[in-house]
Design a protein around this motif. Structure first.
Motif, PDB file in Angstrom:
ATOM      1  N   LEU A 187      35.860  24.269  48.508  1.00  0.00           N
ATOM      2  CA  LEU A 187      36.313  24.965  47.302  1.00  0.00           C
ATOM      3  C   LEU A 187      36.273  23.962  46.155  1.00  0.00           C
ATOM      4  N   VAL A 188      35.596  24.345  45.072  1.00  0.00           N
ATOM      5  CA  VAL A 188      35.462  23.425  43.929  1.00  0.00           C
ATOM      6  C   VAL A 188      36.181  24.015  42.712  1.00  0.00           C
ATOM      7  N   PRO A 189      37.426  23.613  42.443  1.00  0.00           N
ATOM      8  CA  PRO A 189      38.052  24.058  41.200  1.00  0.00           C
ATOM      9  C   PRO A 189      37.398  23.312  40.029  1.00  0.00           C
ATOM     10  N   ALA A 214      32.484  27.575  47.330  1.00  0.00           N
ATOM     11  CA  ALA A 214      33.026  28.495  46.313  1.00  0.00           C
ATOM     12  C   ALA A 214      33.382  27.664  45.081  1.00  0.00           C
ATOM     13  N   VAL A 215      32.928  28.112  43.907  1.00  0.00           N
ATOM     14  CA  VAL A 215      33.128  27.337  42.672  1.00  0.00           C
ATOM     15  C   VAL A 215      33.965  28.155  41.697  1.00  0.00           C
ATOM     16  N   GLN A 216      35.126  27.621  41.349  1.00  0.00           N
ATOM     17  CA  GLN A 216      35.998  28.295  40.391  1.00  0.00           C
ATOM     18  C   GLN A 216      35.735  27.716  39.001  1.00  0.00           C
ATOM     19  N   GLY A 217      35.217  28.537  38.095  1.00  0.00           N
ATOM     20  CA  GLY A 217      34.870  28.045  36.751  1.00  0.00           C
ATOM     21  C   GLY A 217      33.391  27.726  36.739  1.00  0.00           C
ATOM     22  N   PHE A 218      32.614  28.530  36.010  1.00  0.00           N
ATOM     23  CA  PHE A 218      31.160  28.345  36.031  1.00  0.00           C
ATOM     24  C   PHE A 218      30.704  27.881  34.648  1.00  0.00           C
ATOM     25  N   GLY A 219      31.301  26.756  34.191  1.00  0.00           N
ATOM     26  CA  GLY A 219      30.915  26.149  32.918  1.00  0.00           C
ATOM     27  C   GLY A 219      30.047  24.941  33.191  1.00  0.00           C
ATOM     28  N   ALA A 249      30.613  32.030  46.401  1.00  0.00           N
ATOM     29  CA  ALA A 249      31.435  32.687  45.371  1.00  0.00           C
ATOM     30  C   ALA A 249      31.507  31.803  44.135  1.00  0.00           C
ATOM     31  N   VAL A 250      31.502  32.433  42.960  1.00  0.00           N
ATOM     32  CA  VAL A 250      31.740  31.699  41.705  1.00  0.00           C
ATOM     33  C   VAL A 250      32.573  32.586  40.795  1.00  0.00           C
ATOM     34  N   SER A 251      33.309  31.943  39.885  1.00  0.00           N
ATOM     35  CA  SER A 251      34.117  32.727  38.941  1.00  0.00           C
ATOM     36  C   SER A 251      34.032  32.118  37.554  1.00  0.00           C
ATOM     37  N   ASP A 252      34.369  32.925  36.568  1.00  0.00           N
ATOM     38  CA  ASP A 252      34.594  32.423  35.214  1.00  0.00           C
ATOM     39  C   ASP A 252      35.735  33.225  34.618  1.00  0.00           C
ATOM     40  N   SER A 253      35.988  33.066  33.325  1.00  0.00           N
ATOM     41  CA  SER A 253      37.166  33.751  32.771  1.00  0.00           C
ATOM     42  C   SER A 253      36.998  35.275  32.807  1.00  0.00           C
ATOM     43  N   GLY A 254      35.762  35.745  33.047  1.00  0.00           N
ATOM     44  CA  GLY A 254      35.519  37.189  33.087  1.00  0.00           C
ATOM     45  C   GLY A 254      35.634  37.802  34.475  1.00  0.00           C
ATOM     46  N   GLY A 255      35.804  37.005  35.514  1.00  0.00           N
ATOM     47  CA  GLY A 255      35.910  37.540  36.871  1.00  0.00           C
ATOM     48  C   GLY A 255      35.146  36.686  37.864  1.00  0.00           C
ATOM     49  N   ALA A 256      34.923  37.245  39.071  1.00  0.00           N
ATOM     50  CA  ALA A 256      34.272  36.457  40.127  1.00  0.00           C
ATOM     51  C   ALA A 256      33.280  37.323  40.886  1.00  0.00           C
ATOM     52  N   VAL A 257      32.270  36.671  41.472  1.00  0.00           N
ATOM     53  CA  VAL A 257      31.345  37.376  42.368  1.00  0.00           C
ATOM     54  C   VAL A 257      31.273  36.637  43.696  1.00  0.00           C
TER      55      VAL A 257
END
Ligand code: NAD
Length: 421
Positions: free
Chosen positions: A291-293, A213-218, A237-245
């Motif tokens: 988990l990758v912040p 799971a990757v938090q922040g997809f930049g 799972a991945v997320s960005d400032s607009g939400g997560a999938v």
């Protein structure tokens, strides 16, 4: 103690490390304070003819092991306190990797999105003018950070060349390739973290196909997802400032990367291949192995640390886990690969860029990857062994590892003649 709450919280790590290593009290005292922090007010001409001023800082935290190294951040919330804390982290990060650098950092208090390109260039050049007596290829070497990039580094390198009257590419790293930038800098942070996980996965009991799971997809998040997916691991799972999938069967990475290329949030892929939208905050509690912040600071805190299901946290972001959350994770047996090791691939390839600039001889990409892998594995292994032998967390072990190198250098210099400005 320094009158800086942010730095105080970072110094908790130093105090913690000092309990596990026999270092002179002078060493600890020296590392509690930045060597120098310079503040200026940059005054630039705006496109409409008016003048506007911006606060700016450069901190050289400690230069015992070599010239100070650290990025320049353009952010509306930038402050002297934050710059000093980040410079402290850079001091330890460079020592962890055994790079011949001390730690530094810089910032301008600005929202760069409110500036035109010409205004941004004038601001970047004025930063270099203001700090040109502090910055130098053997004194203090900046790089990109939040909201700064290779274009800005190119302008700053050019400004420095005009000030000193000769090309001096080693003054700054993260430059465009055409101005002496290094191959391999773009994905270096993620690649370093990837080499580290790959090297330690058996020791961590994670030798099969991992769910990530990757938090922040930049920058960092997209590259780490791609590198791990290429090895057959599943991005759940991945997320960005607009939400997560989320998708327990694995997300469609190409669709996610395409959404980002189009300037959209990862949530724009909802419905594709079973992609289900979840709350960005829920990403940390997704069922996964790693988990990758890779977003911002303090994202894993007392409020959500107990819900982390991953067995491993790879800190590509700086400071994503609060000290309190660290304790909660440790009690639950979650291993954290700490930022000063896990995301040090970026500064390591910056170091390669500086070496190439000084030599005037440029390496192939394969050579850069091999050298990066060698250093990540060497330092990762040493810290892993230290954490096992002392029964301490990987974070504390990384700080102990760095502190022993800093202490050796400080003691070798002699501790009498330092001054703090
Ligand atoms: P970036 O700006 O390219 O990406 C950051 C991502 O985080 C973006 O996708 C953004 O939408 C997302 N994000 C912001 N708020 C979020 C939230 N609340 N929840 C989920 N996602 C959120 O930045 P980057 O260069 O990838 O850096 C990410 C982190 O890694 C930062 O902490 C940075 O300091 C650290 N880091 C980066 C490098 C590097 O070389 N890029 C090196 C060392 C450390």
């Amino acid at each position: 103690m320094p009158e800086n709450n942010l730095l105080d919280s970072a110094l908790v790590r130093l105090d913690d490390a000092a309990k596990h290593i026999n270092v002179d009290a002078d060493v600890i005292e020296k590392l509690k304070f930045p060597r120098e922090t310079t503040k200026v007010r940059l005054m630039i001409r705006m496109d409409d003819g008016s003048r506007k001023s911006f606060l700016a800082w450069r901190c050289r935290y400690d230069d015992t092991r070599g010239p100070t190294k650290g990025g320049i951040r353009f952010h509306p919330d930038a402050s002297a306190e934050e710059v000093e804390m980040l410079a402290f982290w850079m001091t330890f990060k460079c020592a962890v990797m055994n790079l011949p650098y001390g730690g530094g950092k810089g910032a301008v208090q600005v929202d760069p999105r409110t500036l035109s390109k010409a205004e941004l260039e004038r601001l970047s050049r004025s930063y270099m003018q203001a700090f040109s007596r502090i910055i130098g290829p053997d004194r203090d070497i900046p790089a990109p950070d939040v909201y700064t990039n290779s274009m800005i580094m190119g302008w700053m390198a050019d400004e420095y060349a005009q000030i000193v009257g000769q090309a001096s590419p080693a003054v700054i790293t993260g430059k465009p390739i055409a101005l002496g930038g290094s191959l391999g800098r773009g994905d270096a942070t993620a690649r370093g973290g990837y080499y580290l996980v790959r090297h330690l996965s058996k020791d961590l009991g994670l030798d099969g196909r991992m769910r990530i799971a990757v938090q922040g997809f930049g920058n960092a998040g997209q590259y780490i997802a791609s590198l791990l997916a290429d090895d057959g691991h599943k991005i759940v799972a991945v997320s960005d400032s607009g939400g997560a999938v989320h998708s327990a069967n694995g997300l469609d990475l190409e669709a996610l990367l395409a959404a980002k290329r189009d300037g959209l949030s990862v949530t724009a892929t909802a419905g594709k291949n079973g992609h289900e939208v979840i709350k960005a905050d829920d990403l940390v509690s997704v069922d996964c192995d790693v988990l990758v912040p890779a977003a911002l600071e303090n994202m894993i805190h007392t409020g959500n640390a107990a819900s982390v299901k991953a067995r491993l946290v790879l800190e590509l972001a700086n400071g994503p886990v609060t000290p309190e959350a660290d304790e909660i994770l440790a009690k639950r047996g979650v291993v954290v690969l700490p930022d000063i090791l896990a995301n040090a691939g970026g500064v390591t390839v910056s170091y390669f860029e500086w070496v190439q600039n000084k030599q005037g001889y440029y390496w192939e990409l394969e050579e850069i990857h091999t050298k990066l892998r060698t250093i990540m594995e060497r330092e990762g292994r040493a810290i892993w062994e230290l954490s096992l032998s002392r029964r301490i967390s990987m974070r504390t072990a990384a700080y102990v590892h760095a502190l022993s190198r800093l202490a050796e250098a400080i003691e070798a210099h002699g501790t009498q003649n330092y001054f703090i400005s």
